[in-house]
Write a protein that holds these residues in place. Structure first.
Motif, mmCIF file in Angstrom:
data_model
loop_
_atom_site.group_PDB
_atom_site.id
_atom_site.type_symbol
_atom_site.label_atom_id
_atom_site.label_comp_id
_atom_site.label_asym_id
_atom_site.label_seq_id
_atom_site.Cartn_x
_atom_site.Cartn_y
_atom_site.Cartn_z
ATOM 1 N N ALA A 158 0.829 -1.207 0.000
ATOM 2 C CA ALA A 158 0.000 0.000 0.000
ATOM 3 C C ALA A 158 0.861 1.254 0.000
ATOM 4 N N LEU B 229 0.730 4.181 -2.837
ATOM 5 C CA LEU B 229 0.563 5.606 -2.528
ATOM 6 C C LEU B 229 1.668 6.433 -3.180
ATOM 7 N N VAL C 27 -4.096 6.036 -5.218
ATOM 8 C CA VAL C 27 -4.743 6.131 -3.914
ATOM 9 C C VAL C 27 -5.842 5.092 -3.770
ATOM 10 N N GLN C 28 -6.658 4.903 -4.802
ATOM 11 C CA GLN C 28 -7.762 3.960 -4.711
ATOM 12 C C GLN C 28 -7.252 2.522 -4.557
ATOM 13 N N LEU D 98 -6.053 2.196 -0.989
ATOM 14 C CA LEU D 98 -7.164 2.094 -0.041
ATOM 15 C C LEU D 98 -7.798 0.707 -0.072
ATOM 16 N N LEU E 64 -5.517 -1.483 1.917
ATOM 17 C CA LEU E 64 -5.557 -1.125 3.335
ATOM 18 C C LEU E 64 -6.835 -1.613 4.008
ATOM 19 N N ARG E 65 -7.971 -1.515 3.308
ATOM 20 C CA ARG E 65 -9.228 -1.978 3.904
ATOM 21 C C ARG E 65 -9.232 -3.489 4.091
ATOM 22 N N PHE F 216 -3.506 4.954 6.219
ATOM 23 C CA PHE F 216 -4.866 5.461 5.997
ATOM 24 C C PHE F 216 -4.865 6.987 6.037
ATOM 25 N N ASP F 217 -4.123 7.546 6.970
ATOM 26 C CA ASP F 217 -4.041 9.008 7.087
ATOM 27 C C ASP F 217 -3.423 9.602 5.818
ATOM 28 N N ALA G 31 -3.558 8.341 2.914
ATOM 29 C CA ALA G 31 -4.496 8.150 1.811
ATOM 30 C C ALA G 31 -5.745 9.025 1.945
ATOM 31 N N ASP H 135 -8.105 8.930 4.487
ATOM 32 C CA ASP H 135 -9.260 8.341 5.181
ATOM 33 C C ASP H 135 -9.039 8.483 6.684
ATOM 34 N N ALA I 112 -10.848 5.824 9.116
ATOM 35 C CA ALA I 112 -10.177 4.518 9.162
ATOM 36 C C ALA I 112 -8.854 4.612 9.912
#
Length: 429
Positions: free
Chosen positions: A352, A356, A361-362, A365, A368-369, A395-396, A398, A400, A403
């Motif tokens: 991830a 980045l 980014v997508q 994410l 990461l999810r 997450f930060d 990216a 979100d 999250a």
């Protein structure tokens, strides 16, 4: 099994079993009063008397003196070696059961000591680290009471590793620095003992964010001196200090190194730890880290080899070689048997971070999810906390924030810290 109690008790029990009186056992060579003194523990029979009594009682002198027949002793010694082989083969359950049998069956102090050491190592391999610590602490205490015969170095090095595993960084650093000081004080700057204690100290000081001491420890990565020769010289120094326990232990290590021509994985593990410190350090010497990981890779197998690849990818991300990093990580993830594993989670976090850096980014994410869901299913531990914290940072990055907050909360919970009700209510508003 050993006979009960003392020499005198074994003499009395065998005499009564054979329905002999003390006078009959004494015969013309001894007095019945002397037999009485032996049986009450007030006299210790000489080897000649033991031989005479054993002939009349129908046993061996070894049974009277030690409580175990030579054949039984040989059987137990073979069992102990089989346990050690099981430990080396990655079967700690089998080793643990066998070592318990050896300890219960034998009264030879040296063999029992080896079995207790093996038992503690088996517990450590099984992840029962708190029990392993108790075993190693007992061995350390015994060694420090009898420094003329036994070295405390192996137990202190093992304790350094175990205390780091359970998150007691203070004890890990204190014991590790003590062991490192002793080894280097004897002129030992290479070999598996030095590599292992330096590796754990590197990781512990890295966890404590002690950048200065971490840099100092990385200097231990460069000694390529012959291992057997280094141990031999250290053993001679210890002998010159009359530290016989250390001298014996180091001489045994010299013989082991000579027999294997110095081949072991300890130096490779140290290189991986050093690379981790370099990548995460202030200077971020990523080229040097990548060089160390490349040197370490041929000597590592299994999970350790996988971690080496992941750390290499992390260094490649820092160097901007993103496609190469992504390729290595995807290949690694495809080779792992299952994704519910801390090593797989670690690989996905680095993947991830590479995405980045590629401004995907997508894609990041999505990874990461998936990783967050896997982390929720892992048991709480200090390692899980570290992974959750890294997840929160990504997450930060990216964008979100929600999250990221959940990941940071998971990190705190993994080390036993939970938010107060008031803080939770504030976060929900």
């Amino acid at each position: 099994m050993p006979g009960p109690g003392s020499v005198g008790e074994r003499v009395r029990d065998l005499r009564l079993t054979r329905r002999m009186s003390q006078a009959q056992l004494a015969g013309h060579d001894l007095s019945d009063s002397y037999i009485s003194l032996i049986e009450s523990g007030k006299r210790t029979p000489t080897p000649a008397v033991l031989k005479l009594l054993s002939e009349r009682l129908g046993c061996t002198p070894e049974y009277l003196s030690e409580g175990i027949e030579p054949e039984q002793r040989a059987h137990i010694e073979v069992l102990a070696r089989h346990c050690e082989l099981a430990l080396h083969a990655g079967r700690p359950d089998d080793a643990l059961r066998g070592f318990d049998d050896v300890i219960a069956a034998d009264d030879n102090p040296d063999l029992t000591l080896r079995a207790r050491w093996g038992r503690a190592r088996a517990l450590e391999q099984l992840g029962r680290t708190t029990e392993a610590i108790a075993g190693f602490e007992e061995l350390r205490e015994l060694a420090e009471r009898d420094a003329g015969r036994t070295s405390w170095l192996p137990s202190v090095i093992a304790l350094t590793r175990c205390y780091h595993t359970v998150g007691d960084l203070g004890q890990a650093v204190s014991l590790g620095e003590r062991a490192l000081g002793r080894l280097t004080g004897l002129g030992l700057t290479t070999g598996p003992d030095l590599a292992e204690v330096a590796r754990v100290l590197l990781l512990a000081h890295l966890d404590r964010a002690d950048a200065e001491r971490t840099r100092e420890l990385t200097a231990l990565l460069g000694d390529d001196r012959d291992v057997a020769e280094a141990y031999y010289d250290a053993s001679r120094r210890a002998l010159g200090e009359s530290a016989l326990g250390d001298a014996i232990y180091l001489a045994e290590q010299a013989l082991s190194a000579a027999a294997t021509h110095g081949r072991d994985t300890s130096r490779a593990r140290l290189r991986v730890a050093g690379a981790r410190a370099l990548v995460r350090g202030d200077g971020q010497d990523n080229l040097r880290a990548l060089e160390l990981l490349t040197l370490a890779a041929p000597d590592l197998h299994g999970d350790e080899a996988t971690v080496c690849v992941i750390e290499s990818a992390r260094a490649l991300v820092r160097l901007g070689r993103l496609d190469e990093a992504v390729g290595r990580l995807r290949e690694t993830l495809a080779s792992l048997p299952g994704q519910l594993d801390p090593i797989a989670v670690q690989a996905q976090l680095v993947l991830a971070s590479a995405q980045l850096a590629q401004h995907d980014v997508q894609g990041a994410l999505g990874v990461l999810r998936t990783t967050a869901a896997q982390l929720e299913r892992l048991p709480a531990s200090r390692h899980t906390a570290s992974l959750s914290r890294e997840l929160g940072d990504l997450f930060d990055a990216a964008g979100d924030g929600g999250a990221a907050t959940n990941a940071y909360r998971r990190a705190l919970e993994s080390v036993g810290l939970r938010p107060t009700q008031r803080t939770t209510q504030f976060a929900e508003r």
